[in-house]
Design an enzyme around this catalytic site. Sequence first.
Site, PDB file in Angstrom:
ATOM      1  CG  HIS A   1      52.338  31.299   5.460  1.00  0.00           C
ATOM      2  ND1 HIS A   1      53.549  30.681   5.633  1.00  0.00           N
ATOM      3  CD2 HIS A   1      52.099  31.276   4.122  1.00  0.00           C
ATOM      4  CE1 HIS A   1      54.022  30.285   4.455  1.00  0.00           C
ATOM      5  NE2 HIS A   1      53.161  30.637   3.518  1.00  0.00           N
TER       6      HIS A   1
ATOM      7  CE  LYS B   1      56.685  25.234  -3.479  1.00  0.00           C
ATOM      8  NZ  LYS B   1      56.094  26.252  -2.585  1.00  0.00           N
TER       9      LYS B   1
ATOM     10  NE  ARG C   1      54.027  36.073  -1.342  1.00  0.00           N
ATOM     11  CZ  ARG C   1      54.871  35.120  -1.611  1.00  0.00           C
ATOM     12  NH1 ARG C   1      55.824  34.855  -0.767  1.00  0.00           N
ATOM     13  NH2 ARG C   1      54.766  34.416  -2.721  1.00  0.00           N
TER      14      ARG C   1
ATOM     15  CB  SER D   1      58.587  28.809   3.145  1.00  0.00           C
ATOM     16  OG  SER D   1      57.308  29.080   3.645  1.00  0.00           O
TER      17      SER D   1
HETATM   18  N1  COA Z   1      53.613  35.149   3.556  1.00  0.00           N
HETATM   19  C1  COA Z   1      54.802  34.592   3.347  1.00  0.00           C
HETATM   20  N2  COA Z   1      55.032  33.700   2.373  1.00  0.00           N
HETATM   21  C2  COA Z   1      53.999  33.374   1.594  1.00  0.00           C
HETATM   22  C3  COA Z   1      52.733  33.934   1.750  1.00  0.00           C
HETATM   23  C4  COA Z   1      52.553  34.863   2.793  1.00  0.00           C
HETATM   24  N3  COA Z   1      51.386  35.440   3.028  1.00  0.00           N
HETATM   25  N4  COA Z   1      51.929  33.414   0.808  1.00  0.00           N
HETATM   26  C5  COA Z   1      52.666  32.562   0.086  1.00  0.00           C
HETATM   27  N5  COA Z   1      53.925  32.537   0.553  1.00  0.00           N
HETATM   28  C6  COA Z   1      55.059  31.787   0.017  1.00  0.00           C
HETATM   29  C7  COA Z   1      55.098  30.378   0.489  1.00  0.00           C
HETATM   30  O1  COA Z   1      55.819  30.257   1.685  1.00  0.00           O
HETATM   31  C8  COA Z   1      55.798  29.696  -0.661  1.00  0.00           C
HETATM   32  O2  COA Z   1      57.170  29.887  -0.556  1.00  0.00           O
HETATM   33  P1  COA Z   1      58.196  28.804  -1.086  1.00  0.00           P
HETATM   34  O3  COA Z   1      57.927  28.673  -2.563  1.00  0.00           O
HETATM   35  O4  COA Z   1      59.479  29.408  -0.757  1.00  0.00           O
HETATM   36  O5  COA Z   1      57.898  27.537  -0.357  1.00  0.00           O
HETATM   37  C9  COA Z   1      55.306  30.463  -1.878  1.00  0.00           C
HETATM   38  O6  COA Z   1      54.942  31.724  -1.392  1.00  0.00           O
HETATM   39  C10 COA Z   1      54.089  29.894  -2.540  1.00  0.00           C
HETATM   40  O7  COA Z   1      53.877  28.655  -2.162  1.00  0.00           O
HETATM   41  P2  COA Z   1      52.629  28.145  -1.280  1.00  0.00           P
HETATM   42  O8  COA Z   1      51.761  29.236  -0.820  1.00  0.00           O
HETATM   43  O9  COA Z   1      53.120  27.149  -0.300  1.00  0.00           O
HETATM   44  O10 COA Z   1      51.862  27.490  -2.332  1.00  0.00           O
HETATM   45  P3  COA Z   1      52.383  26.370  -3.137  1.00  0.00           P
HETATM   46  O11 COA Z   1      52.532  26.978  -4.472  1.00  0.00           O
HETATM   47  O12 COA Z   1      53.533  25.629  -2.602  1.00  0.00           O
HETATM   48  O13 COA Z   1      51.127  25.440  -2.968  1.00  0.00           O
HETATM   49  C11 COA Z   1      49.156  24.380  -3.565  1.00  0.00           C
HETATM   50  C12 COA Z   1      50.325  25.248  -3.967  1.00  0.00           C
HETATM   51  C13 COA Z   1      49.504  23.347  -2.513  1.00  0.00           C
HETATM   52  C14 COA Z   1      48.050  25.264  -3.042  1.00  0.00           C
HETATM   53  C15 COA Z   1      48.748  23.696  -4.883  1.00  0.00           C
HETATM   54  O14 COA Z   1      49.858  23.015  -5.395  1.00  0.00           O
HETATM   55  C16 COA Z   1      47.600  22.752  -4.728  1.00  0.00           C
HETATM   56  O15 COA Z   1      46.475  23.168  -4.669  1.00  0.00           O
HETATM   57  N6  COA Z   1      47.909  21.431  -4.673  1.00  0.00           N
HETATM   58  C17 COA Z   1      46.891  20.397  -4.540  1.00  0.00           C
HETATM   59  C18 COA Z   1      46.701  19.659  -5.847  1.00  0.00           C
HETATM   60  C19 COA Z   1      45.846  20.467  -6.777  1.00  0.00           C
HETATM   61  O16 COA Z   1      44.662  20.627  -6.619  1.00  0.00           O
HETATM   62  N7  COA Z   1      46.485  21.009  -7.819  1.00  0.00           N
HETATM   63  C20 COA Z   1      45.847  21.844  -8.807  1.00  0.00           C
HETATM   64  C21 COA Z   1      45.836  23.279  -8.402  1.00  0.00           C
HETATM   65  S1  COA Z   1      45.252  24.284  -9.728  1.00  0.00           S
END
Ligand code: COA
Length: 166
Positions: free
Chosen positions: A18, A42, A91, A129
């Site tokens: 990140h 989650k 990624r 994560s």
């Molecule tokens: N390096 C390491 N890990 C990374 C990374 C990077 N550069 N980029 C992403 N990841 C990992 C994250 O740690 C996460 O791992 P996990 O699943 O083990 O926790 C995974 O990849 C992706 O999750 P994350 O980046 O946290 O995104 P998310 O999918 O949990 O979050 C939101 C999504 C919060 C952005 C989305 O749900 C959102 O926008 N919510 C708000 C409500 C909304 O508007 N919803 C409609 C969206 S269309």
Amino acid sequence: MIKIAIYPGTFDPITNGHLDLIQRGLMTFDEVIIAVAPSTRKQPLFTIQERLKLINMAIKGLKNAKVEAFSSLLVEYVRRKKGIAILRGLRAVSDFEYELQMAHMNRRLDMHIETVFMMPSEEYSFLTSSIVKEVASFGGSVKGLVPAEVEKALKRKLKGLKGLTE
Ligand code: COA
């Protein structure tokens, strides 16, 4: 006009992958706001306050990066912050489908907000994560994959949880 990008995610916890992406974002945008979603579905290990604190420590040296929690629709938050883009990391090919869905939905909700994808360094291309938490929970080393404060926090948290079940 300053160019603000919003980098949303769960950050449970923040990893060096990140951080790599935040640094890349800062090379293109004037400001990057890390937007932490509660993501209760989650069942995060760290509370939102803990995640914010860990991110704050990790970005201490990064001028123009800041962190906030948000609980609304992402596009609404981006509009409130006067952001011009949503920053997301790609990624591997496996990320693509999910990211494409989100980007299209967000575009449908607000056609003026662009989603920008950046690739983190290859050394973090396998990192999530969840994988960090899994390894740490079995006592494996996550050194070099997360900031030192996160490493310590993981140890403390997992020890506490173990204490609860013993
Ligand atoms: N390096 C390491 N890990 C990374 C990374 C990077 N550069 N980029 C992403 N990841 C990992 C994250 O740690 C996460 O791992 P996990 O699943 O083990 O926790 C995974 O990849 C992706 O999750 P994350 O980046 O946290 O995104 P998310 O999918 O949990 O979050 C939101 C999504 C919060 C952005 C989305 O749900 C959102 O926008 N919510 C708000 C409500 C909304 O508007 N919803 C409609 C969206 S269309």
